[in-house]
Design a protein around this motif. Structure first.
Motif, PDB file in Angstrom:
ATOM      1  N   MET A 100      35.038  53.785   3.140  1.00  0.00           N
ATOM      2  CA  MET A 100      35.171  55.222   3.414  1.00  0.00           C
ATOM      3  C   MET A 100      36.500  55.466   4.118  1.00  0.00           C
ATOM      4  N   ARG A 101      37.123  56.626   3.829  1.00  0.00           N
ATOM      5  CA  ARG A 101      38.378  57.000   4.473  1.00  0.00           C
ATOM      6  C   ARG A 101      38.355  58.490   4.791  1.00  0.00           C
ATOM      7  N   ILE A 102      38.729  58.800   6.036  1.00  0.00           N
ATOM      8  CA  ILE A 102      38.821  60.198   6.465  1.00  0.00           C
ATOM      9  C   ILE A 102      39.811  60.949   5.577  1.00  0.00           C
ATOM     10  N   ALA A 103      40.923  60.272   5.231  1.00  0.00           N
ATOM     11  CA  ALA A 103      41.961  60.903   4.404  1.00  0.00           C
ATOM     12  C   ALA A 103      41.444  61.310   3.033  1.00  0.00           C
ATOM     13  N   GLN A 104      40.311  60.733   2.624  1.00  0.00           N
ATOM     14  CA  GLN A 104      39.725  61.057   1.322  1.00  0.00           C
ATOM     15  C   GLN A 104      38.475  61.936   1.465  1.00  0.00           C
ATOM     16  N   GLY A 105      38.296  62.543   2.653  1.00  0.00           N
ATOM     17  CA  GLY A 105      37.205  63.481   2.862  1.00  0.00           C
ATOM     18  C   GLY A 105      35.962  62.897   3.506  1.00  0.00           C
ATOM     19  N   ALA A 106      35.963  61.617   3.829  1.00  0.00           N
ATOM     20  CA  ALA A 106      34.793  61.004   4.460  1.00  0.00           C
ATOM     21  C   ALA A 106      34.733  61.371   5.945  1.00  0.00           C
ATOM     22  N   ALA A 107      33.550  61.211   6.540  1.00  0.00           N
ATOM     23  CA  ALA A 107      33.360  61.528   7.956  1.00  0.00           C
ATOM     24  C   ALA A 107      34.036  60.505   8.871  1.00  0.00           C
ATOM     25  N   CYS A 108      34.269  59.300   8.367  1.00  0.00           N
ATOM     26  CA  CYS A 108      34.864  58.238   9.181  1.00  0.00           C
ATOM     27  C   CYS A 108      35.579  57.229   8.283  1.00  0.00           C
ATOM     28  N   ASN A 109      36.319  56.330   8.902  1.00  0.00           N
ATOM     29  CA  ASN A 109      36.893  55.188   8.202  1.00  0.00           C
ATOM     30  C   ASN A 109      35.907  54.031   8.307  1.00  0.00           C
ATOM     31  N   LEU A 110      35.672  53.349   7.194  1.00  0.00           N
ATOM     32  CA  LEU A 110      34.709  52.246   7.183  1.00  0.00           C
ATOM     33  C   LEU A 110      35.240  51.143   6.278  1.00  0.00           C
ATOM     34  N   THR A 111      35.312  49.938   6.827  1.00  0.00           N
ATOM     35  CA  THR A 111      35.850  48.793   6.093  1.00  0.00           C
ATOM     36  C   THR A 111      34.784  47.714   5.952  1.00  0.00           C
ATOM     37  N   ALA A 112      34.685  47.146   4.756  1.00  0.00           N
ATOM     38  CA  ALA A 112      33.854  45.964   4.525  1.00  0.00           C
ATOM     39  C   ALA A 112      34.807  44.798   4.295  1.00  0.00           C
ATOM     40  N   PHE A 113      34.387  43.588   4.676  1.00  0.00           N
ATOM     41  CA  PHE A 113      35.255  42.433   4.448  1.00  0.00           C
ATOM     42  C   PHE A 113      34.422  41.211   4.081  1.00  0.00           C
ATOM     43  N   SER A 114      35.103  40.265   3.452  1.00  0.00           N
ATOM     44  CA  SER A 114      34.480  38.976   3.135  1.00  0.00           C
ATOM     45  C   SER A 114      35.460  37.886   3.522  1.00  0.00           C
ATOM     46  N   MET A 115      34.926  36.752   3.945  1.00  0.00           N
ATOM     47  CA  MET A 115      35.791  35.642   4.336  1.00  0.00           C
ATOM     48  C   MET A 115      34.995  34.362   4.439  1.00  0.00           C
ATOM     49  N   CYS A 116      35.697  33.272   4.386  1.00  0.00           N
ATOM     50  CA  CYS A 116      35.124  31.949   4.632  1.00  0.00           C
ATOM     51  C   CYS A 116      34.985  31.788   6.149  1.00  0.00           C
ATOM     52  N   ALA A 117      33.987  31.075   6.585  1.00  0.00           N
ATOM     53  CA  ALA A 117      33.796  30.853   8.025  1.00  0.00           C
ATOM     54  C   ALA A 117      34.941  30.049   8.640  1.00  0.00           C
ATOM     55  N   HIS A 118      35.781  29.454   7.794  1.00  0.00           N
ATOM     56  CA  HIS A 118      36.879  28.605   8.275  1.00  0.00           C
ATOM     57  C   HIS A 118      38.252  29.197   7.998  1.00  0.00           C
ATOM     58  N   ASN A 119      38.331  30.515   7.776  1.00  0.00           N
ATOM     59  CA  ASN A 119      39.615  31.190   7.622  1.00  0.00           C
ATOM     60  C   ASN A 119      40.209  31.475   8.997  1.00  0.00           C
ATOM     61  N   GLY A 120      41.535  31.511   9.061  1.00  0.00           N
ATOM     62  CA  GLY A 120      42.211  31.900  10.294  1.00  0.00           C
ATOM     63  C   GLY A 120      41.864  30.998  11.465  1.00  0.00           C
ATOM     64  N   THR A 121      41.829  31.576  12.651  1.00  0.00           N
ATOM     65  CA  THR A 121      41.465  30.833  13.861  1.00  0.00           C
ATOM     66  C   THR A 121      39.947  30.770  13.922  1.00  0.00           C
ATOM     67  N   HIS A 122      39.415  29.562  13.944  1.00  0.00           N
ATOM     68  CA  HIS A 122      37.959  29.398  13.837  1.00  0.00           C
ATOM     69  C   HIS A 122      37.512  28.109  14.517  1.00  0.00           C
ATOM     70  N   ILE A 123      36.226  28.019  14.716  1.00  0.00           N
ATOM     71  CA  ILE A 123      35.664  26.778  15.248  1.00  0.00           C
ATOM     72  C   ILE A 123      34.866  26.089  14.154  1.00  0.00           C
ATOM     73  N   ASP A 124      34.839  24.771  14.249  1.00  0.00           N
ATOM     74  CA  ASP A 124      33.982  23.946  13.402  1.00  0.00           C
ATOM     75  C   ASP A 124      32.797  23.500  14.248  1.00  0.00           C
ATOM     76  N   ALA A 125      31.608  23.755  13.756  1.00  0.00           N
ATOM     77  CA  ALA A 125      30.398  23.253  14.398  1.00  0.00           C
ATOM     78  C   ALA A 125      30.080  21.879  13.807  1.00  0.00           C
TER      79      ALA A 125
END
Length: 193
Positions: free
Chosen positions: A28-53
């Motif tokens: 959702m984007r306010i600029a497109q008429g929505a009430a708020c900005n809303l982002t969904a994301f997907s990622m691997c648990a080991h992307n970027g700065t992360h811990i290994d269990a």
């Protein structure tokens, strides 16, 4: 007091070869008429700065939600290393760290299986590196198994270029992803000197 953000930005982060890269969707984007900005994301648990269990390489190892937070939050020692760590170098790092049980390695270093055994025998709680894997990229399994088998939390993908060697307060608490083998964290260092 100075605070260092030692985390990678997720959508532009380094990704270990073969791991899925993070992605985002503007729901959702306010600029497109929505009430708020809303982002969904997907990622691997080991992307970027992360811990290994431990569960990352050990079927019966602790998952992220079972790791005691005191392992990821508290005093740490930053050591600058730009070489392959052998037994002697690992012992030097431990000696410099003294009683501190969380160690971050700044620089382009590779932890060998022999160095991992030194850290494991010393009973440290956490070992962090700047690369996306703690061991050699061509074969990281042995190093992971030694460290995770000793219940040492591994932090990978740190950004330590602005940090000098020394003692800091670390917060690398992972996101509470129940039952997973790793999790992103917003790692910070606090210099109280």
């Amino acid at each position: 007091m100075k605070i260092y953000d030692i985390s990678q930005e997720i959508f532009g982060c380094a990704v270990y070869p073969g791991d899925p890269a993070p992605g985002r969707q503007e729901v959702m984007r306010i600029a497109q008429g929505a009430a708020c900005n809303l982002t969904a994301f997907s990622m691997c648990a080991h992307n970027g700065t992360h811990i290994d269990a431990p569960y990352h390489f050990l079927e019966d190892g602790e998952t992220v939600d079972r790791i005691p937070l005191e392992k990821t939050v508290g005093t740490c020692y930053v050591s600058e290393q730009n070489e392959e760590l052998d037994t002697g170098k690992a012992q030097e790092i431990l000696q410099a760290a003294g009683e501190i049980r969380r160690i971050l390695l700044k620089g382009k270093c590779i932890v060998t299986e022999e160095a991992a055994k030194v850290f494991a025998d010393a009973g440290i709680w956490l070992l962090g590196v700047e690369s996306q894997t703690v061991g050699p990229e061509s074969g990281p399994m042995a190093v992971h198994k030694v460290l995770l088998g000793a219940k040492i939390v591994i932090v990978e993908g740190l950004c330590l270029s602005e940090v000098e060697a020394g003692t800091y307060f670390l917060n690398a608490a992972p996101i509470n992803l129940g039952g997973t083998d790793g999790a992103p964290c917003r790692a910070i260092l606090i210099d109280e000197r």
